[in-house]
Design an enzyme around this catalytic site. Structure first.
Site, PDB file in Angstrom:
ATOM      1  N   ASP A 166     -30.558  69.911  32.227  1.00  0.00           N
ATOM      2  CA  ASP A 166     -29.550  70.942  33.049  1.00  0.00           C
ATOM      3  C   ASP A 166     -29.975  71.730  34.156  1.00  0.00           C
ATOM      4  O   ASP A 166     -30.762  71.679  35.019  1.00  0.00           O
ATOM      5  CB  ASP A 166     -29.648  71.968  31.828  1.00  0.00           C
ATOM      6  CG  ASP A 166     -28.834  73.335  32.751  1.00  0.00           C
ATOM      7  OD1 ASP A 166     -28.084  73.749  31.671  1.00  0.00           O
ATOM      8  OD2 ASP A 166     -29.541  74.554  33.082  1.00  0.00           O
ATOM      9  N   ILE A 167     -28.781  71.750  35.038  1.00  0.00           N
ATOM     10  CA  ILE A 167     -29.162  72.293  36.788  1.00  0.00           C
ATOM     11  C   ILE A 167     -29.609  73.769  36.475  1.00  0.00           C
ATOM     12  O   ILE A 167     -28.991  74.547  35.982  1.00  0.00           O
ATOM     13  CB  ILE A 167     -27.655  72.392  37.565  1.00  0.00           C
ATOM     14  CG1 ILE A 167     -26.646  71.408  37.071  1.00  0.00           C
ATOM     15  CG2 ILE A 167     -27.592  72.111  38.438  1.00  0.00           C
ATOM     16  CD1 ILE A 167     -25.204  70.731  37.345  1.00  0.00           C
TER      17      ILE A 167
ATOM     18  N   GLU B 231     -23.390  72.849  32.930  1.00  0.00           N
ATOM     19  CA  GLU B 231     -24.288  72.300  33.265  1.00  0.00           C
ATOM     20  C   GLU B 231     -25.056  71.458  32.660  1.00  0.00           C
ATOM     21  O   GLU B 231     -26.077  70.793  33.251  1.00  0.00           O
ATOM     22  CB  GLU B 231     -24.937  72.695  34.351  1.00  0.00           C
ATOM     23  CG  GLU B 231     -25.206  73.921  33.353  1.00  0.00           C
ATOM     24  CD  GLU B 231     -24.941  75.449  32.718  1.00  0.00           C
ATOM     25  OE1 GLU B 231     -25.868  76.027  33.041  1.00  0.00           O
ATOM     26  OE2 GLU B 231     -23.496  75.172  32.806  1.00  0.00           O
TER      27      GLU B 231
END
Length: 470
Positions: free
Chosen positions: A350-351, A393
């Site tokens: 996950d960003i 994301e």
């Protein structure tokens, strides 16, 4: 009117004939691609089996060199009681390995000091001693095949005793049955073949068996070029053992001098395609009698189905696989793992603070960041790995035939690539990673849940880290 109808009929017939040729060419390429994949998977499976076996035996060698004092590596022995205890100890260790036919210790001059057979033998001319002795960086080594003192074909795996200089070796001898047993587990096509050769082009094992050739040096420029290039490729050429045309896949076993050769005979993998050609000719004859409008309608349906299938598997922004496709990959990997008793891993990432990117720079820049992340991930995973966008994301990678440590190493590599990348407009970003591996009885939800929990923990620990959950 009749002439017009005839014209339509001739145009229809020509079109169908062309489609027939195209369809069979595509079918041929597809069948060839499937054969290459099958040969590639077979070669990979055998090479991983061999590699893991030598890794396991190296652990035992490490145990030996860390237990036996270097001072005991003397010939003749000064203390026969201690000498015999060490021999009994290493013989007991050898019994752990079913395919080992010998074990021994050698001193810094390559003199055999401990073994159940010939003590005092000078192995200074043996490859398994000279190569590690003359190469300080080599700690463990696996030899090409050779004839032992008792005229038996074998390979030797050695490990150096610890020390700044060369002080001696511990070794296991491995007979060629070790290699044959792996090939016996794999089914070949009626005219296909699987072989294992070493870097000196000596034949170690083959299916179907050719006993009179085992241990002999073969001549095959294709394999020689492959060994020199150290790359895996497929070739269409004649076998050095027979006159059958084969489609080859060659793979080097990592950290060993061995090469796995898988040959799929053309007459085998083309058999289904040839039958399809016969059926297609029959269908073509039938279609020539049918109306051309039905044909056009059918072609339109095929085109629409192909486009819909493509749209159903990929996500529009990043062009990565979508969740629907990832569900299919999960089902396939779980089925394969259960059949072959293998494991696979997944990485969920996950960003970090991606919402800030959208809030600060807008969603268009956020979309560009997602594309850059996608490209970084695609450029740093294997061809066999499957990458998809899990949602928002979040990205998910399915990694076949890997353990938890290997998955962690890959995740750490990806984390560093993202951390060191300079993103357009945004600059620096990081990502958090959760890693999990398949366990017997898992389904998609359970393994993803563990990866998600690991990702949640990575976020809680401050982001930009890799967390695994076994």
């Amino acid at each position: 009117m009749v002439q017009k109808i005839k014209l339509y009929y001739y145009l229809f017939s020509i079109s169908i004939f062309i489609l027939f040729c195209i369809d069979n060419y595509i079918s041929y390429k597809h069948e060839k691609s499937l054969t290459i994949d099958r040969a590639s998977n077979t070669s990979l499976l055998i090479s991983e089996w061999i590699k893991s076996a030598f890794v396991a035996s190296d652990y035992i060698l490490q145990d030996i060199v860390s237990t036996v004092p270097v001072s005991e590596l003397q010939y003749p022995a000064k203390n026969l009681n201690s000498h015999n205890k060490i021999i009994n100890y290493i013989v007991d260790k050898r019994k752990i390995l079913p395919n080992s036919n010998g074990v021994g210790l050698s001193d810094k001059n390559c003199i055999v000091t401990h073994t159940a057979s010939i003590i005092g033998f000078n192995a200074i001319n043996r490859e398994w001693c000279t190569v590690p002795k003359n190469n300080p960086k080599i700690q463990t080594y696996i030899s090409n095949i050779f004839f032992s003192n008792v005229n038996e074909l074998m390979v030797v795996q050695v490990r150096k005793f610890p020390g700044e200089t060369f002080t001696g070796l511990a070794r296991f001898g491995v007979n060629l049955d070790f290699f044959s047993k792996w090939l016996e587990k794999v089914k070949t096509t009626p005219s296909g073949m699987i072989a294992i050769v070493d870097s000196k082009m000596n034949l170690l094992a083959r299916q179907p068996v050719l006993n009179n050739m085992i241990g002999t040096k073969i001549s095959n420029p294709m394999i020689e070029d492959f060994i020199a290039s150290n790359m895996t490729e497929q070739y269409l050429s004649k076998s050095s053992y027979d006159d059958e045309n084969h489609l080859y896949m060659l793979r080097k076993v990592e950290n060993t001098p061995f090469v796995v050769v898988v040959g799929e005979a053309n007459q085998d993998w083309q058999e289904a395609w040839r039958k399809q050609v016969v059926v297609s000719i029959f269908i073509l004859t039938i279609l020539w009698i049918m109306a051309w409008m039905i044909l056009q309608h059918y072609i339109l349906i095929l085109k629409n189905e192909k486009e819909l299938e493509k749209l159903s598997q990929t996500e529009q922004l990043t062009k990565l696989y979508n969740r629907h496709k990832l569900h299919q990959v999960f089902a396939s990997e779980i089925n394969r793992s259960d059949r072959f008793e293998e494991i696979f891993g997944i990485i969920l990432l996950d960003i970090d603070l991606f919402k800030n990117v959208n809030d600060t720079y807008g969603h268009n820049i956020g979309d560009l960041v997602l594309k850059e992340i996608s490209n970084i991930l695609k450029d740093n995973i294997r061809v066999s790995d499957t990458l998809g966008r899990w949602g928002g994301e979040e990205f998910l990678i399915v990694i076949p035939q890997i353990d938890i440590e290997g998955a962690r190493i890959l995740a750490e590599k990806l984390r560093k690539e993202i951390e060191n990348h300079h993103f357009s407009t945004v600059g620096k970003l990081t990502a958090s990673f959760g890693v999990a591996c398949y366990r017997k009885g898992d389904d998609e939800n359970s393994i993803v849940k563990r990866a998600d929990e690991a990702l949640y923990k990575a976020k809680a620990l401050g982001r930009n880290i890799v967390v695994i959950k076994e």
